[in-house]
Design a protein around this motif. Structure first.
Motif, short mmCIF file in Angstrom:
data_model
loop_
_atom_site.label_atom_id
_atom_site.label_comp_id
_atom_site.label_asym_id
_atom_site.label_seq_id
_atom_site.Cartn_x
_atom_site.Cartn_y
_atom_site.Cartn_z
N LEU B 42 0.83 -1.20 0.00
CA LEU B 42 0.00 0.00 0.00
C LEU B 42 0.87 1.25 0.00
N PRO B 43 0.36 2.35 -0.55
CA PRO B 43 1.13 3.60 -0.53
C PRO B 43 1.00 4.28 0.83
N LEU B 44 1.77 5.34 1.03
CA LEU B 44 1.69 6.11 2.27
C LEU B 44 0.51 7.07 2.19
N VAL B 45 -0.19 7.20 3.32
CA VAL B 45 -1.27 8.18 3.41
C VAL B 45 -0.64 9.57 3.31
N GLY B 46 -1.28 10.45 2.55
CA GLY B 46 -0.73 11.79 2.38
C GLY B 46 -0.04 11.99 1.04
N LYS B 47 0.26 10.87 0.39
CA LYS B 47 0.92 10.93 -0.91
C LYS B 47 -0.04 11.52 -1.94
N LYS B 48 0.48 12.42 -2.79
CA LYS B 48 -0.36 12.98 -3.86
C LYS B 48 -0.08 12.22 -5.15
N TYR B 68 -3.12 1.15 -10.87
CA TYR B 68 -3.01 2.54 -11.31
C TYR B 68 -4.22 3.31 -10.83
N THR B 69 -3.97 4.48 -10.27
CA THR B 69 -5.11 5.25 -9.80
C THR B 69 -5.85 5.88 -10.99
N PRO B 70 -7.16 5.72 -11.03
CA PRO B 70 -7.95 6.30 -12.12
C PRO B 70 -8.19 7.80 -11.94
N ILE B 71 -7.88 8.30 -10.74
CA ILE B 71 -8.13 9.72 -10.47
C ILE B 71 -6.94 10.35 -9.74
N SER B 72 -6.83 11.67 -9.85
CA SER B 72 -5.76 12.40 -9.19
C SER B 72 -6.22 12.89 -7.83
N GLY B 73 -5.27 13.10 -6.94
CA GLY B 73 -5.60 13.65 -5.63
C GLY B 73 -4.70 13.11 -4.54
N GLU B 74 -5.05 13.48 -3.30
CA GLU B 74 -4.24 13.05 -2.17
C GLU B 74 -4.81 11.75 -1.60
N ILE B 75 -3.92 10.82 -1.31
CA ILE B 75 -4.36 9.56 -0.68
C ILE B 75 -4.66 9.86 0.79
N ILE B 76 -5.91 9.70 1.19
CA ILE B 76 -6.27 10.04 2.56
C ILE B 76 -6.45 8.82 3.45
N GLU B 77 -6.55 7.64 2.84
CA GLU B 77 -6.68 6.43 3.65
C GLU B 77 -6.28 5.23 2.80
N VAL B 78 -5.67 4.23 3.44
CA VAL B 78 -5.38 2.97 2.75
C VAL B 78 -6.03 1.85 3.54
N ASN B 79 -6.36 0.78 2.86
CA ASN B 79 -7.04 -0.34 3.54
C ASN B 79 -6.01 -1.24 4.23
N GLU B 80 -5.66 -0.85 5.47
CA GLU B 80 -4.60 -1.57 6.18
C GLU B 80 -4.96 -3.01 6.47
N GLU B 81 -6.25 -3.30 6.49
CA GLU B 81 -6.67 -4.68 6.74
C GLU B 81 -6.14 -5.64 5.67
N LEU B 82 -5.86 -5.10 4.48
CA LEU B 82 -5.34 -5.95 3.40
C LEU B 82 -3.95 -6.48 3.72
N GLU B 83 -3.21 -5.79 4.60
CA GLU B 83 -1.87 -6.27 4.93
C GLU B 83 -1.94 -7.65 5.57
N ASN B 84 -2.96 -7.86 6.38
CA ASN B 84 -3.12 -9.18 7.01
C ASN B 84 -4.11 -10.08 6.27
N ASN B 85 -4.98 -9.47 5.51
CA ASN B 85 -5.99 -10.27 4.79
C ASN B 85 -6.07 -9.88 3.32
N PRO B 86 -4.98 -10.10 2.60
CA PRO B 86 -4.97 -9.72 1.18
C PRO B 86 -6.06 -10.45 0.38
N GLU B 87 -6.49 -11.61 0.89
CA GLU B 87 -7.51 -12.39 0.18
C GLU B 87 -8.86 -11.69 0.16
N ASN B 88 -9.02 -10.63 0.96
CA ASN B 88 -10.28 -9.88 0.91
C ASN B 88 -10.55 -9.32 -0.49
N ILE B 89 -9.48 -9.07 -1.24
CA ILE B 89 -9.68 -8.59 -2.62
C ILE B 89 -10.34 -9.67 -3.46
#
Lengths: 364, 127
Positions: B42-48, B68-89
Motif C-alpha cells: 500500500l502507498p503512504l497516506v498523504g501521498k499525492k 493505477y489510480t484512475p483519479i488524481s488527488g491526495e491519498i487520505i486512507e489505505v485499507n490496512e486490513e489488506l496487509e493481514n488479509n490480502p484475500e479480501n480482494i
C-alpha cells in the motif's frame, strides 16, 4: 508450440495454459495456493511429459554415464535412481538430471524440458569414444507425477504391483491400468509420490491422467500445474536449472557437493572441482526468508554490506509455510544461518536472513 | 451486488464516489484473472498521485501487478486490513477489498470512466 500427449486433458480440466520451454502447459487449474496445499495435505497429479528421456545402451553405457555425470553411477543397481548433474569442464551445470539404471548395459537419463536438445547433443558429443548407443526418446514418453501423502493408496487402485516395496529413489517396471510403465518413487515436491513413465498414444495417456483424477477425487486429489510444481520444489529447497543452477555456477557453489564424487574415475569438470574443493569456494547458494514485508522474486537485486552482490535466483510466497522465501548466492563468509542481507523490491530495500533448507520437510 | 455507483477503467480498477472522496479497488474480473492474492503493498497516506500513477502493488503467488489510480488527488486512507488479509480482494473486490481512498481533485476524471453497463460491454468485447 509443442503439446504433450495429455494436452487435451488440460483443456477438458479447464487448465490455465501458458507457454513453458516451447510447450503448451497448464500453469494452474484451481489456483496455485489450492493445488500446492492439496499436494502437501492429500495429493496432486501433474503432467510432466515435457521432461526429457535420453537412453544410453551398450557395453560401455556405465563408463559413458560415469564420464558425463558428477555422481557415482557405479553405485547403482538395476532399479536404482540417482540425482546427478551433467557438468561443463568448468564444473558448472549443463543440466541436473536423474539417472535410472534399467539393466547392466542400459541407463535412462531424465533431463529438464528446456535442455533436451542441448543435453542430447552434449551427451552424444562427450560420449563419442564409448561403445554406447544414445537415443533421445523424449517424444515417445509421457510422464505423470502423482504427489502427496495419498499417492500410494491412489496408485494401488491402478496396479497389482507391490508399491510399498518401492523405496524412495527406486523404480520398477510394471503395469498401470494395463499399460507398461516405469513406476518411479520420485518427485519434485518434497512429498512422497510416484512418477509414471508410459509409452502410449494420446488417448491412452489422457485417459489414464483423467482416471487417476477421477479415482483420486475421494482422497481430495486434484490436478496441479507448473505454478504449484515451482512453489512446491522451492519450499522443499530444491534447485531449478535456469534459476538457481546454471552454466556459471559450479556444483560446489550450488551446495550440491553430495552429488559430486571426486574419488570416482575421470569425468567432465573433475579437475576444476578438485581444485575448487581444495581452495574453497567464494560464494554459495543459500535459502532465505524475508524479515520485512514483501515477496522477493527471481532477478531482484541483493545487497550485502550495502553493495550490490547478485540477484535472487528463486523467490516466491510459500503457500504452505505462508511466508516469503527464496534462494540466492552469497559470499561464503556470509552464509551462516541468521546472517542478514538486503533485497531490493521495487523502490525499497528490505531485510532478509539466511535460513536452513529445506524450508519445508515432511514428517516421515 | 449493485454496482450502479461504481465507475471502471479499462485497466479493471473501479472508483466509487462518496462525497468528495473516491474509493478505489479492482474489479471482480481482475481479481479472478489474477488468482489468489497473497500480498498487497500500500502507498503512504498523504501521498499525492496523478491519474495513471502506480499507487499500490498486488501480488499473487506467481505474479506482481501495479494498481493505477484512475483519479488524481491526495491519498487520505489505505485499507490496512489488506496487509493481514490480502484475500479480501478475492473474496469481496467491490467491498472489503477496497484499496485506497483519494480526495478527488477533478470530477471530470470520474465522468470519463465507464459505468457498470459500459464496463460489462467492454469485458464482453475482450473475452
Amino acid at each position: 508450440m509443442k503439446k504433450t500427449k495429455l494436452n487435451k486433458a488440460h483443456y477438458i480440466l479447464n487448465g490455465k495454459m501458458v507457454e513453458f520451454a516451447g510447450w503448451d502447459m497448464p500453469i494452474q487449474y484451481s489456483g496455485i495456493n489450492t493445488e500446492h496445499n492439496a499436494v502437501r495435505t492429500y495429493g496432486g497429479i501433474f503432467d510432466v511429459s515435457h521432461m526429457g528421456e535420453i537412453f544410453l545402451r551398450g557395453k560401455q553405457a556405465l563408463d559413458a554415464v560415469q564420464y558425463i555425470t558428477s555422481n557415482n553411477a557405479a553405485k547403482l543397481k538395476p532399479g536404482n535412481i540417482q540425482y546427478s548433474a551433467l557438468l561443463t569442464k568448468n564444473g558448472c551445470f549443463v543440466d541436473d538430471i536423474l539417472v535410472y539404471m534399467l539393466s547392466e548395459n542400459e541407463y535412462l537419463l531424465v533431463v529438464n524440458a528446456s535442455n533436451i536438445d542441448k543435453d542430447y547433443k552434449w551427451i552424444k558429443e562427450k560420449a563419442v569414444h564409448f561403445d554406447v548407443d544414445i537415443n533421445n526418446e523424449s517424444t515417445d514418453y509421457s510422464q505423470i507425477a502423482i504427489q502427496g501423502p495419498v499417492s500410494e493408496k491412489l496408485l494401488s487402485e491402478f496396479t497389482k504391483e507391490d508399491l510399498c516395496a518401492i523405496k524412495y529413489y527406486h523404480f520398477i517396471k510394471g503395469e498401470v491400468k494395463g499399460i507398461d510403465s516405469i513406476i518411479s518413487r520420485t518427485g519434485y515436491t518434497g512429498e512422497d509420490g510416484f512418477e509414471i513413465y508410459i509409452k502410449s498414444d494420446e488417448d491412452t495417456a489422457s485417459k489414464l491422467f483423467l482416471d487417476l483424477l477421477d479415482k483420486g477425487g475421494k482422497y481430495n486429489v486434484i490436478p496441479a500445474g507448473l505454478g504449484a510444481r515451482d512453489t512446491l520444489r522451492l519450499e522443499s529447497g530444491m534447485a531449478l536449472y535456469g534459476n538457481d543452477i546454471d552454466n556459471s555456477h559450479t556444483v560446489l557453489e550450488a551446495n550440491l557437493s553430495w552429488i559430486l564424487k571426486l574419488k570416482k574415475g575421470d569425468f567432465i569438470g573433475k579437475n576444476i572441482l578438485l581444485k575448487q574443493k581444495n581452495e574453497g569456494i567464494n560464494r554459495k547458494l543459500i535459502g532465505f526468508e524475508l524479515i520485512d514485508r514483501g515477496i522477493a522474486r527471481h532477478g531482484y537485486p541483493i545487497y550485502v554490506d550495502n553493495k550490490e552482490y547478485g540477484t535472487v535466483t528463486s523467490g516466491t510466497y510459500a503457500p504452505y509455510l505462508k511466508k516469503a522465501i527464496g534462494m540466492t548466492y552469497l559470499p561464503v563468509e556470509r552464509t551462516e544461518i541468521g546472517t542478514k542481507f538486503q533485497i531490493q523490491i521495487r523502490n525499497n530495500k528490505v531485510l532478509a536472513k539466511v535460513v536452513e533448507t529445506p524450508f519445508y520437510k515432511r514428517d516421515k | 451486488m449493485n454496482l450502479d455507483d461504481f465507475k471502471f477503467t479499462k485497466e479493471h480498477e473501479w472508483v466509487k464516489v462518496e462525497g468528495d472522496i473516491g474509493i478505489i479497488g479492482i474489479s471482480d474480473f481482475a481479481q479472478k484473472e489474477f488468482g489468489d492474492i497473497v500480498y498487497v503493498e500500500l502507498p503512504l497516506v498523504g501521498k499525492k498521485v496523478k491519474k495513471g500513477d502506480a499507487c499500490a502493488n498486488i501480488e499473487s503467488v506467481k505474479a506482481v501487478d501495479d494498481i493505477y489510480t484512475p483519479i488524481s488527488g491526495e491519498i487520505i486512507e489505505v485499507n490496512e486490513e489488506l496487509e493481514n488479509n490480502p484475500e479480501n480482494i478475492n473474496k469481496d473486490p467491490n467491498g472489503k477489498g477496497w484499496i485506497i481512498k483519494i480526495k478527488i481533485e477533478d470530477n471530470k476524471e470520474i465522468e470519463n470512466l465507464m459505468n457498470n453497463n459500459q464496463y460489462n460491454d467492454f469485458l464482453n468485447g475482450i473475452s
